[in-house]
Design a protein around this motif. Structure first.
Motif, PDB file in Angstrom:
ATOM      1  N   UNK A   1       0.841  -1.191   0.000  1.00  0.00           N
ATOM      2  CA  UNK A   1       0.000   0.000   0.000  1.00  0.00           C
ATOM      3  C   UNK A   1       0.876   1.241   0.000  1.00  0.00           C
ATOM      4  N   UNK A   2       0.565   2.182  -0.884  1.00  0.00           N
ATOM      5  CA  UNK A   2       1.323   3.439  -0.931  1.00  0.00           C
ATOM      6  C   UNK A   2       0.326   4.566  -0.682  1.00  0.00           C
ATOM      7  N   UNK A   3       0.608   5.318   0.370  1.00  0.00           N
ATOM      8  CA  UNK A   3      -0.349   6.319   0.835  1.00  0.00           C
ATOM      9  C   UNK A   3       0.201   7.722   0.670  1.00  0.00           C
ATOM     10  N   UNK A   4      -0.666   8.627   0.227  1.00  0.00           N
ATOM     11  CA  UNK A   4      -0.304  10.037   0.089  1.00  0.00           C
ATOM     12  C   UNK A   4      -1.358  10.887   0.780  1.00  0.00           C
ATOM     13  N   UNK A   5      -0.886  11.846   1.501  1.00  0.00           N
ATOM     14  CA  UNK A   5      -1.776  12.858   2.043  1.00  0.00           C
ATOM     15  C   UNK A   5      -2.202  13.785   0.923  1.00  0.00           C
ATOM     16  N   UNK A   6      -3.447  14.161   0.901  1.00  0.00           N
ATOM     17  CA  UNK A   6      -3.918  15.140  -0.077  1.00  0.00           C
ATOM     18  C   UNK A   6      -4.326  16.389   0.676  1.00  0.00           C
TER      19      UNK A   6
ATOM     20  N   UNK B   1      -9.221  17.833   0.878  1.00  0.00           N
ATOM     21  CA  UNK B   1      -8.464  17.223   1.974  1.00  0.00           C
ATOM     22  C   UNK B   1      -8.785  15.737   2.023  1.00  0.00           C
ATOM     23  N   UNK B   2      -7.792  14.952   2.327  1.00  0.00           N
ATOM     24  CA  UNK B   2      -8.029  13.523   2.441  1.00  0.00           C
ATOM     25  C   UNK B   2      -6.763  12.779   2.102  1.00  0.00           C
ATOM     26  N   UNK B   3      -6.915  11.612   1.527  1.00  0.00           N
ATOM     27  CA  UNK B   3      -5.717  10.965   1.023  1.00  0.00           C
ATOM     28  C   UNK B   3      -6.021  10.053  -0.144  1.00  0.00           C
TER      29      UNK B   3
ATOM     30  N   UNK C   1      -4.677   6.401  -1.991  1.00  0.00           N
ATOM     31  CA  UNK C   1      -3.892   5.211  -1.732  1.00  0.00           C
ATOM     32  C   UNK C   1      -3.875   4.351  -2.976  1.00  0.00           C
TER      33      UNK C   1
ATOM     34  N   UNK D   1       1.481  14.740  -0.444  1.00  0.00           N
ATOM     35  CA  UNK D   1       2.667  14.582   0.404  1.00  0.00           C
ATOM     36  C   UNK D   1       3.645  13.626  -0.264  1.00  0.00           C
ATOM     37  N   UNK D   2       4.767  13.399   0.386  1.00  0.00           N
ATOM     38  CA  UNK D   2       5.659  12.338  -0.053  1.00  0.00           C
ATOM     39  C   UNK D   2       4.976  10.996   0.247  1.00  0.00           C
TER      40      UNK D   2
ATOM     41  N   UNK E   1       4.157   7.211   1.540  1.00  0.00           N
ATOM     42  CA  UNK E   1       4.452   6.356   2.680  1.00  0.00           C
ATOM     43  C   UNK E   1       4.039   4.952   2.272  1.00  0.00           C
TER      44      UNK E   1
ATOM     45  N   UNK F   1       3.613   0.720   3.005  1.00  0.00           N
ATOM     46  CA  UNK F   1       3.505  -0.378   3.961  1.00  0.00           C
ATOM     47  C   UNK F   1       3.267  -1.672   3.211  1.00  0.00           C
TER      48      UNK F   1
END
Lengths: 161, 206
Positions: free
Chosen positions: B67-72, B77-79, B81, B141-142, B144, B146
């Motif tokens: 899973x690759x997650x980014x903040x938006x 607003x949100x994210x 994945x 965002x950069x 993340x 897992x």
């Protein structure tokens, strides 16, 4: 163990021995098991959020720690469990991604654990064991012969609590 | 007005599907450039599932996934994945690193950065098409990353959807490079307040 009944996300169920209960891939969610050793009745709830009072859409009671635990205990008692015999175990509540958002979304795992403990304490149910936190997923299996909870992970070992 | 996914009507779902289509299309183009290969994609499937069924996705709740997650942030607003099964993640890395496609050995540090970079490009192109469509300023965002059980990774977007309803909306896309098919899943997870911003910007609601 055989005869494992699967519990999905935002779901709960109870079984009598010899059936067991399992839920797969707990992340920030919490798996709460209740067990009455005398009646050999087990219950499992897979909750996603701490409180049904903080969100607008709260029709699915199994989704929240506060409502799910109350309902699960009620189901156990209806099925023949005695409240004074019931003990709880908790697993899950991880933080799967490392960066912390300012609005606290990513701390949800820890908040789920705190809420679950609070509800159990309020109901007078002792917490026999707990494996929460960390940053990894957990699959759990409740053995209704003895109330042991098997916790399986990828890369962080397996253990009974 | 805050509404849950299940209250979205057919038109709104079509719009979300179209965003998925354009976003994923752009992402695939970016991926093709990066790999310097022709990459095809299927029409993305917008799927709405109950939580109970979410854990059956991606080969089952205890199947290993990346899973690759980014903040938006910004107007929305949100994210976001991007999730793919481990075997597909390996295939992507192998394509990018010109390794043997059947190599399924553990991910090295280098492989992990490659995956993050792929995620970066996919999410970035996805969101830039969304931004162009809506005129909303959207920043990420950069990444993340897992690697864990599907259920555990999926719990992250599922919990966010759980705050507003009882279902999860996601977009499944298949990429094809020669005879090698890769299935990836995007979850665009707006915060509660951002749904209306999104639908308004798209002209779906007043």
């Amino acid at each position: 163990m055989e005869n494992l009944v699967k519990v999905g996300m935002a779901d709960l169920n109870i079984v009598h021995y010899p059936k067991g209960l399992t839920t797969l891939g707990l992340g920030s969610c919490i798996g709460i098991t209740l067990f009455d050793a005398a009646a050999r009745i087990g219950g499992l709830a897979h909750i996603m959020l701490p409180s049904s009072t903080q969100v607008r859409n709260n029709t699915n009671r199994a989704k929240f720690a506060d409502t799910a635990i109350v309902d699960l205990l009620e189901m156990m008692i209806k099925a023949g469990a005695k409240k004074r015999n019931v003990v709880a175990k908790l697993a899950g509540g991880a933080q799967m991604f490392s960066f912390a958002r300012t609005n606290g979304i990513m701390k949800i795992g820890a908040r789920n654990a705190v809420a679950s403990r609070e509800i159990l304490t309020r109901l007078g149910i002792p917490i026999a064991a707990e494996d929460t936190g960390g940053s990894y997923g957990r699959t759990i299996e409740l053995d209704t012969a003895n109330g042991k909870l098997l916790i399986k992970t990828i890369g962080h070992g397996n253990q009974y609590i | 007005m805050k509404r849950s996914i299940e209250e979205l009507n057919a038109i709104e779902l079509d719009v979300l599907r179209e965003i998925g289509n354009i976003g994923a299309g752009n992402a695939v183009t970016a991926l093709a450039k990066m790999l310097n290969k022709k990459v095809d994609m299927s029409v993305p499937q917008v799927r709405i599932l109950e939580f109970k069924s979410v854990t059956e996705l991606l080969g089952g709740a205890d199947n290993l996934v990346v899973g690759i997650l980014f903040d938006v942030t910004g107007d929305l607003e949100g994210y976001i994945m991007f999730i793919l099964e481990q075997k597909y993640a390996h295939m992507l890395v192998n394509m990018l690193m010109s390794k043997d496609l059947s190599d399924m050995s553990d991910f090295s540090e280098m492989d992990i950065s490659a995956l993050k970079e792929i995620g970066n490009i996919l999410a970035g192109s996805y969101l830039s098409s969304l931004s162009a469509l809506t005129n909303l300023k959207i920043l990420t965002s950069i990444p993340d990353l897992a690697i864990d059980m599907a259920g555990a990774i999926l719990s992250v977007p599922a919990i966010e959807f759980g705050k507003i309803g009882n279902t999860v909306l996601f977009i499944e896309t298949e990429f094809k490079e020669d005879d090698c098919t890769i299935v990836g899943n995007f979850f665009l997870v707006p915060e509660v307040e951002s749904y209306d911003v999104l639908l308004k910007a798209l002209g779906v609601v007043d």
